[in-house]
Design a protein around this motif. Structure first.
Motif, PDB file in Angstrom:
ATOM      1  N   THR A  10       1.623  -8.498   6.072  1.00 33.27           N
ATOM      2  CA  THR A  10       0.845  -7.292   6.629  1.00 33.27           C
ATOM      3  C   THR A  10       0.868  -6.278   5.601  1.00 33.27           C
ATOM      4  OG1 THR A  10       3.275  -7.037   6.912  1.00 33.27           O
ATOM      5  CG2 THR A  10       2.237  -7.448   8.882  1.00 33.27           C
ATOM      6  N   ALA A 129       1.026 -12.855  -6.469  1.00 35.39           N
ATOM      7  CA  ALA A 129       0.672 -11.348  -6.597  1.00 35.39           C
ATOM      8  C   ALA A 129       2.175 -10.731  -6.848  1.00 35.39           C
ATOM      9  CB  ALA A 129       0.211 -11.003  -5.455  1.00 35.39           C
ATOM     10  N   MET A 284      -9.280  -6.681  -5.044  1.00 38.12           N
ATOM     11  CA  MET A 284      -8.490  -7.637  -5.272  1.00 38.12           C
ATOM     12  C   MET A 284      -8.867  -8.826  -4.546  1.00 38.12           C
ATOM     13  SD  MET A 284      -5.987  -7.048  -7.224  1.00 38.12           S
ATOM     14  CE  MET A 284      -5.097  -8.394  -6.710  1.00 38.12           C
TER      15      MET A 284
HETATM   16  P1  NDP Z   1       2.514  -3.832   0.346  1.00 38.20           P
HETATM   17  O1  NDP Z   1       3.599  -2.802   0.378  1.00 38.20           O
HETATM   18  O2  NDP Z   1       1.316  -3.206   0.740  1.00 38.20           O
HETATM   19  O3  NDP Z   1       3.061  -4.863   1.298  1.00 38.20           O
HETATM   20  C1  NDP Z   1       4.376  -5.581   1.115  1.00 38.20           C
HETATM   21  C2  NDP Z   1       4.555  -6.685   2.003  1.00 38.20           C
HETATM   22  O4  NDP Z   1       5.872  -7.223   1.927  1.00 38.20           O
HETATM   23  C3  NDP Z   1       4.419  -6.346   3.553  1.00 38.20           C
HETATM   24  O5  NDP Z   1       4.037  -7.348   4.089  1.00 38.20           O
HETATM   25  C4  NDP Z   1       6.028  -6.012   3.964  1.00 38.20           C
HETATM   26  O6  NDP Z   1       6.220  -6.070   5.316  1.00 38.20           O
HETATM   27  C5  NDP Z   1       6.683  -6.869   3.136  1.00 38.20           C
HETATM   28  N1  NDP Z   1       8.097  -6.683   2.797  1.00 38.20           N
HETATM   29  C6  NDP Z   1       8.523  -5.340   2.519  1.00 38.20           C
HETATM   30  N2  NDP Z   1       9.595  -5.395   2.353  1.00 38.20           N
HETATM   31  C7  NDP Z   1      10.166  -6.879   2.277  1.00 38.20           C
HETATM   32  C8  NDP Z   1      11.398  -7.497   2.424  1.00 38.20           C
HETATM   33  N3  NDP Z   1      12.333  -6.921   2.152  1.00 38.20           N
HETATM   34  N4  NDP Z   1      11.421  -9.069   2.850  1.00 38.20           N
HETATM   35  C9  NDP Z   1      10.351  -9.523   3.152  1.00 38.20           C
HETATM   36  N5  NDP Z   1       9.026  -8.915   3.255  1.00 38.20           N
HETATM   37  C10 NDP Z   1       8.931  -7.678   2.769  1.00 38.20           C
HETATM   38  O7  NDP Z   1       2.352  -4.119  -1.187  1.00 38.20           O
HETATM   39  P2  NDP Z   1       1.100  -4.835  -1.855  1.00 38.20           P
HETATM   40  O8  NDP Z   1       0.303  -5.795  -1.032  1.00 38.20           O
HETATM   41  O9  NDP Z   1       0.508  -3.821  -2.593  1.00 38.20           O
HETATM   42  O10 NDP Z   1       1.826  -5.665  -2.934  1.00 38.20           O
HETATM   43  C11 NDP Z   1       2.792  -6.724  -3.082  1.00 38.20           C
HETATM   44  C12 NDP Z   1       2.765  -7.386  -4.149  1.00 38.20           C
HETATM   45  O11 NDP Z   1       1.665  -7.553  -4.820  1.00 38.20           O
HETATM   46  C13 NDP Z   1       3.713  -6.580  -5.230  1.00 38.20           C
HETATM   47  O12 NDP Z   1       4.518  -7.192  -5.988  1.00 38.20           O
HETATM   48  C14 NDP Z   1       2.565  -5.981  -6.057  1.00 38.20           C
HETATM   49  O13 NDP Z   1       3.084  -5.490  -7.310  1.00 38.20           O
HETATM   50  C15 NDP Z   1       1.621  -7.121  -6.280  1.00 38.20           C
HETATM   51  N6  NDP Z   1       0.343  -6.725  -6.425  1.00 38.20           N
HETATM   52  C16 NDP Z   1      -0.479  -6.151  -5.626  1.00 38.20           C
HETATM   53  C17 NDP Z   1      -1.822  -5.517  -5.705  1.00 38.20           C
HETATM   54  C18 NDP Z   1      -2.565  -4.624  -4.629  1.00 38.20           C
HETATM   55  O14 NDP Z   1      -3.553  -4.720  -4.899  1.00 38.20           O
HETATM   56  N7  NDP Z   1      -2.005  -4.472  -3.290  1.00 38.20           N
HETATM   57  C19 NDP Z   1      -2.469  -5.895  -7.124  1.00 38.20           C
HETATM   58  C20 NDP Z   1      -1.731  -6.846  -7.868  1.00 38.20           C
HETATM   59  C21 NDP Z   1      -0.297  -7.126  -7.537  1.00 38.20           C
HETATM   60  P3  NDP Z   1       6.094  -5.096   6.558  1.00 38.20           P
HETATM   61  O15 NDP Z   1       4.846  -4.046   5.913  1.00 38.20           O
HETATM   62  O16 NDP Z   1       5.731  -5.658   7.578  1.00 38.20           O
HETATM   63  O17 NDP Z   1       7.113  -4.232   6.537  1.00 38.20           O
END
Ligand code: NDP
Length: 416
Positions: A10, A129, A284
């Motif tokens: 998500t 990621a 991305m």
């Molecule tokens: P988001 O905040 O957009 O998404 C995080 C996801 O993790 C959501 O699906 C959320 O679920 C879930 N989540 C949150 N807390 C928990 C938990 N305690 N246990 C299990 N699932 C959890 O983050 P990003 O997609 O931006 O980033 C994700 C990772 O990728 C990070 O480590 C970031 O550093 C890395 N990254 C991201 C980039 C990007 O462009 N976004 C680029 C490069 C690296 P819900 O929303 O349903 O609560």
């Protein structure tokens, strides 16, 4: 057809991964999804992708998820219901789902550590990621890769760029896919950074930085935590440690270059002084797709890069006074052992408190520095998983405590 599990489906990484699956229906299918709390989006994803298993971090929401899915019947017949799991065990089971060929790790923060390890132990290939996992637990994750034979494909755009530049060189056969073994012939890595939300701000102006300011990224659309990390440049600091673990290169040979246009995603200098770079629009989906299609490349209709449209590419050294997190990350990386785990956990907690408007933007590096200083006396050079988890929760609690006591007072008093 490759079977994909999406952890954090998500989020920003998760939703972009699913967009790719929808663009290439004959290449990919989804077998597992995990989310935190966003049921509305998750239900939509279940309808579209019909995974075999779904896991929610917040297991108290499972009854509601089940009811929402039932209300969709006959759109989803009961026989096609995914298995519903929850909590830490549920995430681990989904991450190690038998049918998956590749696990995309899009959970934010150290919450991704245990599911990532579960996937590695199950021998899955990973599109990484969730960098916090490697930063907190590099000394635990890297040996597990060797044992299970899992391959760690970097989804972070900078590390994907490096990985792409290193393809086709004979020595990468030895070192690629993240065993932490030094990569022969690789002299230097240059990680590019956009400079984040405050690129054009002076150090003095940062006194006025708000949450809205810090969460508006000029070039990339990402989750809130990584957007704040980009504003402090901690994201780049974390990526320095990530590059060290992924490519086995020492910290003296990893440099950061501010490149405001975000067209060059990173560069490598080889032993003959040749420099290779990977270029593209900041999107991305490109590095995520490369993990999913690797070692192949797929034809896409995505916007093509014309350098004449861009005009100029510019480069600057990072201002370490404006971005103290960079030095903090280098010194935690150099200290090694459990120090990067402390850096990471203190940063996660500080960013959380900043987003809740409980601390100021400029307090973020201060609390991280205090936590790292305090940890020096307890530094463990060869931690196991338990020890990493203990240190992670200690650092979060420590940050809470110093914020309660008053950061400035603690900062000026020193560390004893
Ligand atoms: P988001 O905040 O957009 O998404 C995080 C996801 O993790 C959501 O699906 C959320 O679920 C879930 N989540 C949150 N807390 C928990 C938990 N305690 N246990 C299990 N699932 C959890 O983050 P990003 O997609 O931006 O980033 C994700 C990772 O990728 C990070 O480590 C970031 O550093 C890395 N990254 C991201 C980039 C990007 O462009 N976004 C680029 C490069 C690296 P819900 O929303 O349903 O609560």
């Amino acid at each position: 057809m490759k079977a994909i599990s999406v952890l954090g489906s998500t989020g920003s990484i998760g939703t972009q991964t699913l967009q790719i699956v929808e663009e290439f229906p004959s290449q990919f299918k989804v077998v597992a999804l995990t989310a935190g709390r966003n049921l509305t989006l998750l239900v939509d994803q279940i309808q579209r992708h019909k995974p075999e298993v779904v896991s929610l971090a917040d297991e108290s929401l499972i009854p509601e998820l089940r009811e929402r899915l039932k209300s969709l019947s006959p759109e989803i017949p009961l026989s096609e219901f995914p298995e519903l799991l929850g909590g830490k065990d549920g995430l681990n089971q989904a991450a190690s789902w038998d049918k998956a060929d590749l696990v995309v790790t899009g959970i934010v923060g150290c919450a991704g550590l245990l599911p990532t390890l579960a996937a590695i132990k199950a021998g899955k290939d990973l599109a990484l990621a969730n960098k916090e996992t490697l930063i907190a637990a590099g000394p635990v994750v890297l040996p597990q890769l060797k044992i299970s034979g899992s391959r760690l494909l970097p989804a972070d755009s900078e590390h994907s760029a490096i990985f792409q530049c290193l393809q086709g060189t004979p020595w990468i056969e030895n070192a690629r896919l993240s065993t932490g073994v030094p990569t022969p012939g690789l002299r230097r890595i240059q990680l590019t950074a956009s400079g984040g939300a405050f690129r054009e701000w002076s150090v003095e102006d940062l006194e006025k930085a708000t949450v809205d300011d810090a969460t508006s990224h000029p070039n990339w659309s990402m989750g809130r935590k990584i957007t704040v990390d980009s504003a402090t440049l901690m994201n780049k600091g974390l990526e320095v440690i990530e590059a060290h673990y992924l490519f086995g290169i020492d910290y003296d040979h990893i440099e950061i270059v501010i490149h405001p246009q975000s067209i060059i995603h990173s560069m490598v200098e080889l032993s003959d002084s040749s420099v290779l770079a990977q270029l593209g629009w900041p999107d991305m989906k490109l590095p995520i797709l490369y993990c999913m299609s690797w070692p192949n490349r797929f034809e896409t209709p995505w916007k093509r890069l014309n350098l004449t449209d861009v005009g100029a590419l510019t480069f600057l050294s990072p201002d370490t006074k404006k971005y103290p997190c960079v030095e903090l990350a280098y010194s935690a990386g150099r200290a090694g052992g459990t120090m990067p785990a402390v850096l990471n956990a203190a940063n996660e907690k500080a960013v959380e408190l900043f987003l809740q408007e409980k601390i100021h933007f400029l307090d973020i590096p201060k609390v991280i520095e205090l936590a790292c200083e305090r940890h020096k006396r307890d530094l463990n050079y060869h931690p196991n998983l338990e020890e990493v988890l203990v240190v992670d929760s200690w650092a979060r609690k420590f940050v809470d405590e110093i914020v309660e006591k008053g950061i400035s007072q603690q900062f000026h008093q020193g560390f004893n």
